[in-house]
Write a protein that holds these residues in place. Sequence first.
Motif, PDB file in Angstrom:
ATOM      1  N   ASP A  78     -75.624  76.486  45.621  1.00 26.23           N
ATOM      2  CA  ASP A  78     -75.872  77.079  46.925  1.00 26.23           C
ATOM      3  C   ASP A  78     -77.032  76.420  47.659  1.00 26.23           C
ATOM      4  O   ASP A  78     -77.169  76.569  48.885  1.00 26.23           O
ATOM      5  CB  ASP A  78     -76.164  78.578  46.768  1.00 26.23           C
ATOM      6  N   ARG A  79     -77.865  75.645  46.952  1.00 28.87           N
ATOM      7  CA  ARG A  79     -79.024  75.017  47.593  1.00 28.87           C
ATOM      8  C   ARG A  79     -78.712  73.641  48.176  1.00 28.87           C
ATOM      9  O   ARG A  79     -79.574  73.046  48.817  1.00 28.87           O
ATOM     10  CB  ARG A  79     -80.183  74.902  46.587  1.00 28.87           C
ATOM     11  N   ASN A  80     -77.507  73.129  47.928  1.00 26.09           N
ATOM     12  CA  ASN A  80     -77.084  71.839  48.504  1.00 26.09           C
ATOM     13  C   ASN A  80     -78.090  70.725  48.226  1.00 26.09           C
ATOM     14  O   ASN A  80     -78.532  70.023  49.136  1.00 26.09           O
ATOM     15  CB  ASN A  80     -76.852  71.979  50.015  1.00 26.09           C
ATOM     16  N   LEU A  81     -78.400  70.547  46.956  1.00 27.37           N
ATOM     17  CA  LEU A  81     -79.415  69.574  46.554  1.00 27.37           C
ATOM     18  C   LEU A  81     -78.839  68.222  46.162  1.00 27.37           C
ATOM     19  O   LEU A  81     -79.587  67.289  45.890  1.00 27.37           O
ATOM     20  CB  LEU A  81     -80.235  70.156  45.398  1.00 27.37           C
ATOM     21  N   ALA A  82     -77.522  68.125  46.121  1.00 28.40           N
ATOM     22  CA  ALA A  82     -76.813  66.870  45.856  1.00 28.40           C
ATOM     23  C   ALA A  82     -75.359  67.100  46.243  1.00 28.40           C
ATOM     24  O   ALA A  82     -74.880  68.245  46.234  1.00 28.40           O
ATOM     25  CB  ALA A  82     -76.926  66.461  44.388  1.00 28.40           C
ATOM     26  N   PRO A  83     -74.631  66.032  46.571  1.00 21.56           N
ATOM     27  CA  PRO A  83     -73.229  66.185  46.994  1.00 21.56           C
ATOM     28  C   PRO A  83     -72.293  66.376  45.800  1.00 21.56           C
ATOM     29  O   PRO A  83     -71.430  65.538  45.527  1.00 21.56           O
ATOM     30  CB  PRO A  83     -72.962  64.885  47.743  1.00 21.56           C
ATOM     31  N   ILE A  84     -72.452  67.491  45.100  1.00 22.09           N
ATOM     32  CA  ILE A  84     -71.740  67.682  43.838  1.00 22.09           C
ATOM     33  C   ILE A  84     -70.246  67.897  44.029  1.00 22.09           C
ATOM     34  O   ILE A  84     -69.479  67.746  43.064  1.00 22.09           O
ATOM     35  CB  ILE A  84     -72.349  68.860  43.042  1.00 22.09           C
ATOM     36  N   ASP A  85     -69.792  68.240  45.225  1.00 21.36           N
ATOM     37  CA  ASP A  85     -68.367  68.476  45.462  1.00 21.36           C
ATOM     38  C   ASP A  85     -67.596  67.203  45.813  1.00 21.36           C
ATOM     39  O   ASP A  85     -66.371  67.233  45.900  1.00 21.36           O
ATOM     40  CB  ASP A  85     -68.175  69.509  46.583  1.00 21.36           C
ATOM     41  N   ASP A  86     -68.302  66.114  46.019  1.00 20.18           N
ATOM     42  CA  ASP A  86     -67.675  64.835  46.368  1.00 20.18           C
ATOM     43  C   ASP A  86     -67.966  63.854  45.233  1.00 20.18           C
ATOM     44  O   ASP A  86     -69.097  63.383  45.090  1.00 20.18           O
ATOM     45  CB  ASP A  86     -68.253  64.316  47.683  1.00 20.18           C
ATOM     46  N   PRO A  87     -66.978  63.530  44.405  1.00 19.40           N
ATOM     47  CA  PRO A  87     -67.231  62.677  43.235  1.00 19.40           C
ATOM     48  C   PRO A  87     -67.873  61.340  43.586  1.00 19.40           C
ATOM     49  O   PRO A  87     -68.729  60.841  42.847  1.00 19.40           O
ATOM     50  CB  PRO A  87     -65.848  62.481  42.616  1.00 19.40           C
ATOM     51  N   TYR A  88     -67.476  60.747  44.711  1.00 19.09           N
ATOM     52  CA  TYR A  88     -67.996  59.430  45.069  1.00 19.09           C
ATOM     53  C   TYR A  88     -69.421  59.528  45.600  1.00 19.09           C
ATOM     54  O   TYR A  88     -70.275  58.692  45.266  1.00 19.09           O
ATOM     55  CB  TYR A  88     -67.061  58.768  46.077  1.00 19.09           C
ATOM     56  N   ALA A  89     -69.694  60.528  46.419  1.00 18.63           N
ATOM     57  CA  ALA A  89     -71.050  60.720  46.918  1.00 18.63           C
ATOM     58  C   ALA A  89     -71.991  61.119  45.781  1.00 18.63           C
ATOM     59  O   ALA A  89     -73.151  60.695  45.741  1.00 18.63           O
ATOM     60  CB  ALA A  89     -71.065  61.778  48.023  1.00 18.63           C
ATOM     61  N   PHE A  90     -71.479  61.921  44.835  1.00 18.86           N
ATOM     62  CA  PHE A  90     -72.304  62.313  43.690  1.00 18.86           C
ATOM     63  C   PHE A  90     -72.577  61.108  42.800  1.00 18.86           C
ATOM     64  O   PHE A  90     -73.668  60.965  42.238  1.00 18.86           O
ATOM     65  CB  PHE A  90     -71.632  63.430  42.908  1.00 18.86           C
ATOM     66  N   ALA A  91     -71.601  60.206  42.685  1.00 19.13           N
ATOM     67  CA  ALA A  91     -71.818  58.968  41.942  1.00 19.13           C
ATOM     68  C   ALA A  91     -72.897  58.124  42.613  1.00 19.13           C
ATOM     69  O   ALA A  91     -73.738  57.516  41.932  1.00 19.13           O
ATOM     70  CB  ALA A  91     -70.518  58.180  41.827  1.00 19.13           C
ATOM     71  N   ALA A  92     -72.906  58.077  43.940  1.00 17.96           N
ATOM     72  CA  ALA A  92     -73.938  57.329  44.659  1.00 17.96           C
ATOM     73  C   ALA A  92     -75.318  57.943  44.418  1.00 17.96           C
ATOM     74  O   ALA A  92     -76.316  57.219  44.253  1.00 17.96           O
ATOM     75  CB  ALA A  92     -73.616  57.293  46.148  1.00 17.96           C
ATOM     76  N   PHE A  93     -75.387  59.264  44.411  1.00 14.45           N
ATOM     77  CA  PHE A  93     -76.623  59.981  44.096  1.00 14.45           C
ATOM     78  C   PHE A  93     -77.120  59.587  42.711  1.00 14.45           C
ATOM     79  O   PHE A  93     -78.292  59.225  42.526  1.00 14.45           O
ATOM     80  CB  PHE A  93     -76.342  61.486  44.184  1.00 14.45           C
ATOM     81  N   ASN A  94     -76.230  59.618  41.728  1.00 15.99           N
ATOM     82  CA  ASN A  94     -76.607  59.275  40.360  1.00 15.99           C
ATOM     83  C   ASN A  94     -76.958  57.796  40.223  1.00 15.99           C
ATOM     84  O   ASN A  94     -77.860  57.425  39.462  1.00 15.99           O
ATOM     85  CB  ASN A  94     -75.483  59.649  39.397  1.00 15.99           C
ATOM     86  N   ALA A  95     -76.256  56.947  40.971  1.00 15.38           N
ATOM     87  CA  ALA A  95     -76.541  55.518  40.909  1.00 15.38           C
ATOM     88  C   ALA A  95     -77.941  55.214  41.440  1.00 15.38           C
ATOM     89  O   ALA A  95     -78.673  54.393  40.856  1.00 15.38           O
ATOM     90  CB  ALA A  95     -75.496  54.738  41.705  1.00 15.38           C
ATOM     91  N   PHE A  96     -78.319  55.859  42.529  1.00 17.91           N
ATOM     92  CA  PHE A  96     -79.655  55.627  43.074  1.00 17.91           C
ATOM     93  C   PHE A  96     -80.716  56.090  42.088  1.00 17.91           C
ATOM     94  O   PHE A  96     -81.703  55.382  41.836  1.00 17.91           O
ATOM     95  CB  PHE A  96     -79.826  56.356  44.411  1.00 17.91           C
ATOM     96  N   ASN A  97     -80.518  57.268  41.507  1.00 13.79           N
ATOM     97  CA  ASN A  97     -81.483  57.766  40.526  1.00 13.79           C
ATOM     98  C   ASN A  97     -81.544  56.853  39.311  1.00 13.79           C
ATOM     99  O   ASN A  97     -82.612  56.650  38.721  1.00 13.79           O
ATOM    100  CB  ASN A  97     -81.131  59.196  40.117  1.00 13.79           C
ATOM    101  N   GLY A  98     -80.391  56.290  38.929  1.00 10.66           N
ATOM    102  CA  GLY A  98     -80.386  55.334  37.833  1.00 10.66           C
ATOM    103  C   GLY A  98     -81.170  54.078  38.166  1.00 10.66           C
ATOM    104  O   GLY A  98     -81.871  53.516  37.308  1.00 10.66           O
TER     105      GLY A  98
END
Length: 205
Positions: A78-98
Amino acid sequence: MLKLYISPGACATASHIALEEAGADYQTQVIDLKTGQQKTPEYLAVNPAGVTPALETDHGVITQNAAILALVAQTHPDRNLAPIDDPYAFAAFNAFNGFLASSLHPAIGRVLFSRPPLEGEVRDQAVELALSKYQLVEDHYLKGDYVLGDTFSLADGYLLVFERWARQAGLLDAARFPRLNAHLDRIQARPAVQRVLASEGLSAV
């Protein structure tokens, strides 16, 4: 209740920001890296790697900022802290953190925390390598006002850690890195981030 082991101003601040932004029910315990508290049997029983962060949960201990940020975002949708509903956008989030964990952190960490300190040409080369990592973020990885574009995510709190380190060391030149400097100011102004900094005995830089 979640329990986060931190060292003020270290990279664990990213996970601290994540929990605060999420409004999570958590507490923190400071591990004093300067006195070697991370090497004590008590802490090694929590995280055998002897580093922070470590997050105690009902399902066991989670380590590594990138994993903790993903967990916090997924457990507080509910806090919208990452695009967890979009697999590709969430992958981009994880890639940047990596990238931050595996590339930027080691590069700037070598400049700032090598013991004995780097000197001369060796230090100059290490600084330039670190700055090249920041340049990648400045020119390519920072998609807008925030890492992912127009919306804050927990990746922004992670990037803040390394922006702070660089600015404190006099390496975040405003002319070379205008977007990173603006980003740092923007994220430091967030109420949750201000609360985290205050609780760690830090101030905006």
